[in-house]
Design a protein around this motif. Structure first.
Motif, PDB file in Angstrom:
ATOM      1  N   TYR A 212       1.223   1.682  11.261  1.00  0.00           N
ATOM      2  CA  TYR A 212       0.911   0.284  10.961  1.00  0.00           C
ATOM      3  C   TYR A 212       1.082  -0.602  12.187  1.00  0.00           C
ATOM      4  O   TYR A 212       0.176  -1.373  12.540  1.00  0.00           O
ATOM      5  CB  TYR A 212       1.790  -0.242   9.830  1.00  0.00           C
ATOM      6  CG  TYR A 212       1.593  -1.731   9.621  1.00  0.00           C
ATOM      7  CD1 TYR A 212       0.400  -2.224   9.091  1.00  0.00           C
ATOM      8  CD2 TYR A 212       2.571  -2.645  10.003  1.00  0.00           C
ATOM      9  CE1 TYR A 212       0.191  -3.581   8.934  1.00  0.00           C
ATOM     10  CE2 TYR A 212       2.369  -4.012   9.847  1.00  0.00           C
ATOM     11  CZ  TYR A 212       1.179  -4.475   9.317  1.00  0.00           C
ATOM     12  OH  TYR A 212       0.977  -5.825   9.174  1.00  0.00           O
TER      13      TYR A 212
ATOM     14  N   ALA B 194      -1.969   3.435   5.255  1.00  0.00           N
ATOM     15  CA  ALA B 194      -2.058   4.101   3.961  1.00  0.00           C
ATOM     16  C   ALA B 194      -2.723   5.466   4.096  1.00  0.00           C
ATOM     17  O   ALA B 194      -2.292   6.451   3.476  1.00  0.00           O
ATOM     18  CB  ALA B 194      -2.815   3.220   2.969  1.00  0.00           C
ATOM     19  N   ALA B 195      -3.783   5.530   4.897  1.00  0.00           N
ATOM     20  CA  ALA B 195      -4.458   6.810   5.113  1.00  0.00           C
ATOM     21  C   ALA B 195      -3.535   7.808   5.803  1.00  0.00           C
ATOM     22  O   ALA B 195      -3.500   8.996   5.454  1.00  0.00           O
ATOM     23  CB  ALA B 195      -5.722   6.594   5.943  1.00  0.00           C
TER      24      ALA B 195
ATOM     25  N   VAL C 156      -4.403  -0.542   5.810  1.00  0.00           N
ATOM     26  CA  VAL C 156      -5.268   0.534   5.295  1.00  0.00           C
ATOM     27  C   VAL C 156      -5.149   1.776   6.180  1.00  0.00           C
ATOM     28  O   VAL C 156      -5.094   2.911   5.678  1.00  0.00           O
ATOM     29  CB  VAL C 156      -6.732   0.043   5.222  1.00  0.00           C
ATOM     30  CG1 VAL C 156      -7.673   1.204   4.904  1.00  0.00           C
ATOM     31  CG2 VAL C 156      -6.870  -1.054   4.168  1.00  0.00           C
TER      32      VAL C 156
ATOM     33  N   LEU D 244       0.822  -1.211   0.000  1.00  0.00           N
ATOM     34  CA  LEU D 244       0.000   0.000   0.000  1.00  0.00           C
ATOM     35  C   LEU D 244       0.853   1.256   0.000  1.00  0.00           C
ATOM     36  O   LEU D 244       0.479   2.273  -0.604  1.00  0.00           O
ATOM     37  CB  LEU D 244      -0.943  -0.014   1.205  1.00  0.00           C
ATOM     38  CG  LEU D 244      -2.128  -0.980   1.101  1.00  0.00           C
ATOM     39  CD1 LEU D 244      -3.019  -0.879   2.324  1.00  0.00           C
ATOM     40  CD2 LEU D 244      -2.942  -0.706  -0.159  1.00  0.00           C
TER      41      LEU D 244
ATOM     42  N   GLY E  52      -4.384  -6.586   7.141  1.00  0.00           N
ATOM     43  CA  GLY E  52      -4.853  -5.789   6.010  1.00  0.00           C
ATOM     44  C   GLY E  52      -5.512  -4.500   6.459  1.00  0.00           C
ATOM     45  O   GLY E  52      -5.289  -3.431   5.869  1.00  0.00           O
ATOM     46  N   LEU E  53      -6.320  -4.574   7.529  1.00  0.00           N
ATOM     47  CA  LEU E  53      -6.974  -3.376   8.045  1.00  0.00           C
ATOM     48  C   LEU E  53      -5.937  -2.403   8.618  1.00  0.00           C
ATOM     49  O   LEU E  53      -6.031  -1.185   8.411  1.00  0.00           O
ATOM     50  CB  LEU E  53      -7.994  -3.759   9.114  1.00  0.00           C
ATOM     51  CG  LEU E  53      -8.807  -2.610   9.736  1.00  0.00           C
ATOM     52  CD1 LEU E  53      -9.543  -1.823   8.644  1.00  0.00           C
ATOM     53  CD2 LEU E  53      -9.793  -3.152  10.772  1.00  0.00           C
TER      54      LEU E  53
END
Length: 514
Positions: free
Chosen positions: A492, A457-458, A454, A323, A450-451
């Motif tokens: 993360y 990434a934000a 995300v 990501l 995975g969450l």
């Protein structure tokens, strides 16, 4: 708990050396980009250097990693004179590589056209032929070094083989620095540095093998029953490796028809190879001999545990990296490479390719965890069949998208065909039963990781937008990129811990090896 911890410790050993290799590789490619940009010298060297590496992956990695290691590991376990088998393979491979090198010297113009037909009729062609003849003897040294590395890996000694690529980067950097200092042509010096670096890597692995008790005394190659068995297993592996190389060849052929594209794709490849090398290659190196030994001993539960923990380790680190490559490709490329002859236009073109490769990063890594399931059972035919299908898909996508995507069609082909390869490997692995099944822990960890990715990434997107001007300001851009990466890592791991994708106690145990 002891076995997975020991496996993690091996992952970290290989991964640590791979990180150092990737860092020195970054420095090497930064210097190449600064000196030559995306011009003819850079592109000619990329093609010339890719030639011995193509044959290395076919005849060294294709034979050693997928055929030699499982057979050698079984002989070590059962005490069936593994040293004699290794000595026969070493002698046979040496004779073959000498003959291959002599043939390649004569056929170099045709080899260059096979790699980059877009060079025909311009100055890049003659440069690539000259550089190719200088670089090609690298295959002799690095293939034998790969065989020695396979022997060491089978004995559970991973450090020397993982450290060897660092020598390549240091020698190439030294060659360019010496040329600039002495007033020589840095492009020619760079090419001559390749075989010198191969010799240095070979000598390092030779000394490590000697200390492990293996002395490869030259002898006349013999066609023993074990060598015949190796050939039966290796030929499909070589063909499978050839399919992978055809994928790279298709991409390079497409790129050769766009000025600068070979260098853009090479720089993008360097960036996504960092997480791929640290995670995927580290797991591939450690997992294959571990699975081979466990399956040879009938330890199905241990094989399943190793397979699941390898996937857990891979995805927990790969998802955030993928990501990040998709969300902030331009800051990564511009800060690391944009200087000297490497312009803003080069950064923009490279960043577009990097984002596409980022989408395929989890697939590239999952292939490294799925393929050992087959290779450990000496099944190289199934991966070959799947690789052939993926190769056809890659060619159709890369060539078919040229009118709409230009040079980026090569990156799209690589990424999409890699996901197809993962799907095919996963479906075929179901026949292996419990040893290849995902356990409850893995099924719980992956969506949480995975969450967390995300969330990361934000965070990096928001901070990257806020630091946009700092990321292009000389003197400040390095600090800005460090802050961006640090914030992403903190986001993360913080989210992963809160979501229970990562356990602090397990992480501490894995890092300490305790």
């Amino acid at each position: 708990m002891t076995r997975p911890v020991r496996l993690y410790r091996k992952f970290f050993t290989v991964g640590s050396w791979t990180i150092l290799s990737r860092i020195t590789g970054f420095l090497r490619d930064i210097i190449i980009a600064a000196l030559f940009g995306s011009g003819p010298i850079a592109e000619a060297f990329q093609v010339a250097f890719s030639l011995p590496n193509l044959f290395r992956r076919l005849f060294a990695e294709g034979t050693v990693n997928t055929a030699f290691v499982p057979i050698f590991a079984r002989k070590v376990r059962q005490k069936e004179r593994p040293e004699a088998f290794a000595r026969d393979v070493f002698s046979g491979l040496t004779g073959f590589l000498i003959a291959l090198t002599l043939i390649a010297q004569a056929a170099m113009p045709w080899l260059v056209l096979a790699m980059a037909s877009g060079f025909r009729g311009d100055g890049r062609f003659d440069l690539a032929v000259d550089f190719g003849r200088i670089c090609f003897p690298y295959i002799l040294f690095i293939a034998l070094a790969a065989l020695l590395g396979g022997i060491l890996n089978a004995f559970g000694r991973f450090a020397a083989a993982a450290a060897a690529p660092v020598l390549l980067n240091l020698v190439l950097i030294g060659a360019m620095a010496l040329a600039i200092w002495a007033g020589f042509d840095p492009g020619t010096a760079l090419a001559w540095g390749v075989p010198v670096a191969g010799l240095a890597q070979f000598l390092l692995l030779l000394e490590a093998a000697r200390r492990a008790g293996f002395r490869p005394v030259p002898c006349w190659p013999r066609l023993t029953p074990d060598i015949r068995r190796l050939a039966v297993v290796a030929v499909p592996a070589i063909l499978a490796g050839g399919v992978v190389q055809v994928n790279l060849l298709v991409g390079r052929q497409v790129a050769s028809h766009f000025d600068g594209a070979i260098q853009w794709l090479a720089v993008a490849d360097r960036l996504y190879q960092l997480p791929l090398g640290v995670v995927g290659i580290s797991i591939g190196v450690v997992l294959l001999p571990d699975l081979s030994k466990r399956l040879a001993g009938g330890d199905v539960d241990g094989a399943r545990e190793a397979f699941n923990r390898a996937n857990e380790f891979a995805l927990a680190l790969t998802l955030p990296a993928a990501l990040a490559l998709i969300v902030i490709p331009l800051p990564l490329v511009s800060v690391l490479f944009e200087r000297g002859a490497f312009t803003r236009a080069d950064s923009l073109a490279t960043a577009a390719a990097l984002a596409i490769y980022g989408a395929g990063l989890p697939a590239f890594v999952l292939q490294k965890t799925l393929q050992p399931l087959f290779f450990a059972r000496e099944d190289t035919r199934t991966p070959f069949r799947h690789a052939f299908v993926a190769m056809l898909a890659n060619a159709v996508i890369a060539i078919g998208l040229i009118p709409v995507a230009g040079y980026l069609s090569a990156a799209f082909g690589t990424t999409l065909s890699s996901w197809l390869m993962v799907l095919l490997l996963w479906r075929s692995s179901r026949r292996f039963g419990e040893s290849a099944r995902f356990d409850e822990r893995l099924r719980a960890v992956v969506p949480r990781a995975g969450l967390a990715a995300v969330v990361m990434a934000a965070v990096v997107f928001g901070i990257g937008t806020a630091l946009e001007s700092a990321l292009i300001t000389p003197g400040f851009r390095y600090v800005a990129l460090a802050l961006l990466i640090g914030a992403g890592a903190a986001a993360y791991f913080g989210a992963a811990i809160l979501l229970r994708a990562i356990s602090i106690s397990n992480l501490r145990s894995h890092l300490s090896g305790g």
